[in-house]
Design a protein around this motif. Structure first.
Motif, short mmCIF file in Angstrom:
data_model
loop_
_atom_site.label_atom_id
_atom_site.label_comp_id
_atom_site.label_asym_id
_atom_site.label_seq_id
_atom_site.Cartn_x
_atom_site.Cartn_y
_atom_site.Cartn_z
N ALA A 48 -2.76 51.39 -38.10
CA ALA A 48 -1.74 52.39 -37.77
C ALA A 48 -1.22 52.91 -39.10
O ALA A 48 -0.81 52.12 -39.95
CB ALA A 48 -0.62 51.73 -36.98
N LYS B 137 18.08 59.63 -36.86
CA LYS B 137 18.44 58.21 -36.92
C LYS B 137 19.89 58.01 -36.47
O LYS B 137 20.18 57.10 -35.71
CB LYS B 137 18.24 57.73 -38.36
CG LYS B 137 18.07 56.28 -38.51
CD LYS B 137 16.63 55.88 -38.34
CE LYS B 137 16.50 54.38 -38.25
NZ LYS B 137 15.13 53.95 -38.13
N LYS C 23 1.59 55.01 -40.87
CA LYS C 23 2.90 55.67 -40.71
C LYS C 23 3.06 56.64 -41.87
O LYS C 23 3.03 56.24 -43.03
CB LYS C 23 4.00 54.61 -40.70
CG LYS C 23 5.37 55.18 -40.49
CD LYS C 23 6.35 54.15 -39.93
CE LYS C 23 6.82 53.16 -40.96
NZ LYS C 23 7.91 52.31 -40.44
N VAL D 71 3.20 58.19 -36.69
CA VAL D 71 2.21 57.12 -36.80
C VAL D 71 0.88 57.57 -36.21
O VAL D 71 0.82 58.07 -35.08
CB VAL D 71 2.71 55.84 -36.11
CG1 VAL D 71 1.69 54.72 -36.22
CG2 VAL D 71 4.03 55.40 -36.71
N ASN E 102 9.79 47.79 -31.20
CA ASN E 102 9.39 47.01 -32.38
C ASN E 102 8.87 45.62 -32.02
O ASN E 102 8.48 44.85 -32.89
CB ASN E 102 10.56 46.87 -33.36
CG ASN E 102 10.93 48.20 -33.97
OD1 ASN E 102 10.11 49.11 -33.98
ND2 ASN E 102 12.14 48.31 -34.47
N ASP F 119 7.64 47.33 -37.82
CA ASP F 119 8.80 48.05 -38.35
C ASP F 119 9.77 47.16 -39.12
O ASP F 119 10.79 46.70 -38.59
CB ASP F 119 9.55 48.78 -37.21
CG ASP F 119 10.56 49.77 -37.78
OD1 ASP F 119 10.67 49.86 -39.01
OD2 ASP F 119 11.23 50.44 -36.98
N ASN G 219 6.25 54.05 -26.03
CA ASN G 219 7.10 54.51 -27.11
C ASN G 219 7.58 55.93 -26.85
O ASN G 219 8.73 56.27 -27.08
CB ASN G 219 6.31 54.48 -28.41
CG ASN G 219 7.21 54.65 -29.59
OD1 ASN G 219 8.12 53.87 -29.78
ND2 ASN G 219 6.96 55.69 -30.35
N ASN H 273 15.20 48.00 -31.89
CA ASN H 273 14.45 48.90 -31.01
C ASN H 273 13.40 48.13 -30.20
O ASN H 273 12.59 47.39 -30.77
CB ASN H 273 13.77 49.93 -31.93
CG ASN H 273 13.13 51.04 -31.15
OD1 ASN H 273 12.81 50.88 -29.97
ND2 ASN H 273 12.93 52.16 -31.81
N THR I 260 -0.92 49.67 -41.64
CA THR I 260 -0.94 48.27 -41.21
C THR I 260 -1.96 48.10 -40.09
O THR I 260 -2.32 49.07 -39.42
CB THR I 260 0.45 47.84 -40.67
OG1 THR I 260 0.82 48.73 -39.62
CG2 THR I 260 1.50 47.85 -41.75
N GLU I 261 -2.37 46.87 -39.93
CA GLU I 261 -3.32 46.54 -38.87
C GLU I 261 -2.75 46.99 -37.51
O GLU I 261 -1.56 46.76 -37.24
CB GLU I 261 -3.45 45.01 -38.93
CG GLU I 261 -4.31 44.36 -37.93
CD GLU I 261 -4.12 42.83 -38.05
OE1 GLU I 261 -3.39 42.34 -38.95
OE2 GLU I 261 -4.71 42.14 -37.21
N ALA J 200 8.23 58.92 -34.90
CA ALA J 200 9.48 58.18 -35.06
C ALA J 200 10.47 59.03 -35.85
O ALA J 200 10.20 60.21 -36.12
CB ALA J 200 9.20 56.84 -35.73
N SER J 201 11.58 58.44 -36.25
CA SER J 201 12.62 59.26 -36.89
C SER J 201 12.26 59.67 -38.31
O SER J 201 12.57 60.78 -38.73
CB SER J 201 13.95 58.52 -36.87
OG SER J 201 13.77 57.22 -37.38
N ILE K 41 -1.82 46.90 -33.84
CA ILE K 41 -1.63 45.81 -32.88
C ILE K 41 -1.38 46.42 -31.49
O ILE K 41 -1.11 47.61 -31.35
CB ILE K 41 -0.50 44.86 -33.29
CG1 ILE K 41 0.74 45.61 -33.77
CG2 ILE K 41 -0.94 43.90 -34.36
CD1 ILE K 41 1.76 45.79 -32.78
#
Ligand SMILES: Nc1ncnc2c1ncn2[C@@H]1O[C@H](COP(=O)(O)OP(=O)(O)OP(=O)(O)O)[C@@H](O)[C@H]1O
Length: 632
Positions: free
Chosen positions: A328, A248, A330, A316, A465, A479, A137, A462, A417-418, A311-312, A420
């Motif tokens: 994670a 963005k 965000k 995270v 994602n 995302d 990333n 992206n 979120t979990e 990120a924008s 991954i």
């Protein structure tokens, strides 16, 4: 362009920004009402800091950009009921979610703010798969070749590990920078950027006056002096520092084609895709306190202050919940949600100034759509709902996984979120052909399903994602901020149009394009022809049964050639739905091109088409080719 012209532009630009600051600043409004003392104490410092920043810019150099690498260990372990330890220097293994972390370092114990914490160097804690996701990333390969390492952008000549990946790349190291979070700070940020660009242009003009206008590699005269390489980098880095809507927009520009944005600018804008600057703890903690309550630590077993990604809109961080789930988190940058309107206007001003906006883009409409999309993306509660919905929709589809949302540690500005793992699509391009074909096929299957089965689509293509986990042959999806639904009527007509494109049915393409609002009906023959040809090119992968080899067919350059004609002759902006939809569709195609995948596209389309229930018939029946025998 003369230096004088740039100077007068600079003055104009400054007055515009000054007006913006005046309008946006509550302090200045107070001053207008007579509260000068308040103005001096609250804004004086900020103005001074910004002014000194400006001095840095006007010295003609990009600011010295520090890479503050904290020696402080980044993972903090929280002492709570479920995670007791005796507080001595005795070390205990940190909690780990099953199947994720494997390389665990022994934590050491420290005392901080009355909370007993255990700390460990996150570099050692990080598991292989996650560090892969993280580095991919952060270190997206860029097309920018050559160039010296200026301490900010690390020059990394990529060693080709596959015959497909040979371009030398330049990587940008993350910088720790406070997010300009108040209206005044953001206005000053743009002021700095505008002033820097103006100064860069003056310098470049002077250089050209003395040395003549340089030519590009293919012997074309270089772009205007405002679009110099240095200025393009300045713009990209400025946007990385501003973050939010400004970044963005830069990211959106960065995935445009060279027919729209000049190549040197595109090269520099690649930096904005490598992620934003990183916000420091001093800004992060107040967001967590405000969003999750000052006892947020009690909900977690550990939190890693070193971000997985910047990120924008948010950054995270890896954490572990009390029940041992690796997650994670965000965390939204402060101030970005409230500055969408003014950010976009300021970027628009900058782009106007740099003449970067091609005529015919119908920018007003695009800007309106972008503002609406961004406002939704800043609301993580909406994203959480979309993510859960997607998880449900895809639960029966093999090969995809949508991570769980952890509601207890989520809010409007924090989404947990979990965690991954997996590698993003551009890295899958380094794997064997069979895998690339499989992933390409899954990407198209997903896109078609989202539009024509769910009518609900995650519209941000992206590559980061889509994280492919080779062990389980699963694409992990993240995302969902840009997820949206599409009206049934729109989808009905869109499917008819796609079939007409695939079947090279020009009458059908024109008719459906009118119904959908891409054409008014008053277009010239030149425009209609370009429109139909573009439709046929996009329909090519779906035209014939059997595998379509994306790498050997250059769809993008064929479209680019028509793009210029369409921009010149079109009479109406595309319908609102088209902005996000076409971003997603072109993203799916670009992913397949990047993968060099061969995919049986027509089979995939027909699988969807054959089961599709249209609500109504078009007034004039669309003539579609009778051969639907793609499923051989
Ligand atoms: N559940 C997760 N597991 C692992 N990594 C994650 C997870 N969620 C986010 N990330 C990492 O954080 C990055 C940014 O997350 P996300 O794309 O959700 O943020 P964003 O603000 O919407 O980003 P963008 O600027 O691309 O719109 C991802 O590319 C990924 O590397």
């Amino acid at each position: 362009m003369s230096s004088w012209k740039h100077l007068s532009r600079l003055v104009n630009g400054l007055s515009l920004v000054a007006k913006e600051i005046y309008n946006k600043s509550p302090e200045l409004q107070r001053a207008r009402n007579g509260d000068l003392e308040g103005l001096i104490t609250s804004s004086g410092k900020k103005a001074l800091v910004a002014a000194t920043d400006l001095v840095g810019l006007t010295s003609g150099k990009l600011r010295e950009l520090s890479i503050r690498r904290s020696k402080e260990p980044s993972v903090v372990y929280f002492d709570n009921e479920d995670n007791k330890h005796d507080g001595s220097s005795h070390v205990a293994d940190p909690p780990v979610a099953p199947g994720i972390g494997s390389a665990i370092a022994k934590p050491t114990s420290v005392e901080s703010n009355g909370v007993h914490e255990q700390m460990v160097d996150s570099q050692l804690l990080r598991s292989e798969s996650i560090s892969e996701a993280k580095s991919s990333n952060r270190e997206v390969e860029t097309k920018v070749s050559g160039g010296e390492d200026d301490g900010n952008i690390g020059a990394g000549a990529a060693v080709a590990t596959s015959p497909l990946e040979v371009a030398p790349v330049k990587r940008r190291r993350p910088r720790e920078r406070k997010v300009p979070s108040t209206p005044v700070a953001r206005a000053f940020g743009f002021f700095n950027l505008g002033a820097g660009l103006a100064w860069g242009a003056v310098k470049e003009s002077t250089y050209r006056l003395v040395n003549g206008t340089p030519t590009t590699q293919d012997n074309q005269p270089a772009l205007s002096s405002i679009l110099s390489k240095e200025n393009a980098e300045r713009l990209a880095l400025g946007l990385c520092e501003m973050r939010g809507a400004a970044l963005k927009v830069g990211q959106m520009l960065s995935i445009q084609d060279e027919s729209l944005v000049p190549a040197p600018i595109l090269n520099a804008l690649e930096y904005v895709r490598q992620g934003a600057d990183v916000m420091p703890r001093s800004q992060l903690n107040p967001v967590l306190d405000a969003e999750l309550g000052s006892d947020w630590q009690s909900k977690l077993a550990s939190f890693d202050y070193e971000p997985l990604a910047a990120a924008s809109i948010g950054q995270v961080h890896r954490a572990v919940t009390k029940d041992g789930l690796e997650v994670a988190m965000k965390i939204q940058y402060p101030g970005v949600a409230n500055s969408i309107e003014s950010d976009i206007e300021n970027v628009r001003r900058l782009l106007n100034y740099t003449n970067l906006i091609p005529k015919g883009l119908f920018l007003d409409r695009a800007v309106k759509v972008a503002k609406e999309e961004l406002a939704r993306e800043c609301d993580y509660e909406i994203e959480a709902v979309s993510q859960k919905h997607f998880r449900e929709l895809l639960s029966d589809t093999p090969g995809f996984y949508v991570p769980r949302v952890v509601d207890e540690v989520s809010s409007k500005k924090v989404l947990t979120t979990e965690l991954i793992s997996g590698i993003p699509i551009d890295k899958v391009a380094l794997l064997d052909q069979k895998t690339r074909d499989y992933v390409g096929m899954k990407m198209l299957e997903l896109t078609l399903k989202e539009l024509f089965v769910f009518r609900f689509m995650q519209t941000d293509p992206n590559w980061g994602n889509f994280l492919y986990d080779e062990a389980t042959k699963t694409i992990n999806l993240i995302d969902f901020g840009a997820a949206r639904d599409y009206p049934k009527k729109f989808v009905d007509d869109y499917l008819r149009m796609v079939m007409a494109c695939a079947d090279k049915d020009s009458k059908g393409v024109i008719e459906m394009s009118r119904r959908l609002g891409f054409l008014t009906g008053d277009e010239s023959d030149v425009m209609l022809d370009a429109h139909v040809q573009a439709g046929f090119i996009v329909g090519l992968p779906f035209a014939e049964p059997g595998g379509y080899a994306f790498r050997t067919n250059n769809i993008t350059s064929s479209i680019s050639n028509l793009g210029a004609t369409m921009l010149k002759h079109r009479l109406t902006p595309p319908p609102d739905e088209a902005y996000s939809l076409h971003r997603k569709l072109s993203g799916a195609f670009l992913a397949c091109i990047k993968l060099g995948a061969t995919v049986r596209c027509r089979d995939l389309l027909l699988q969807v088409y054959d089961k599709y229930q249209f609500d109504d018939e078009p007034q004039e029946p669309v003539v579609v080719a009778t051969t639907r025998s793609g499923s051989s």
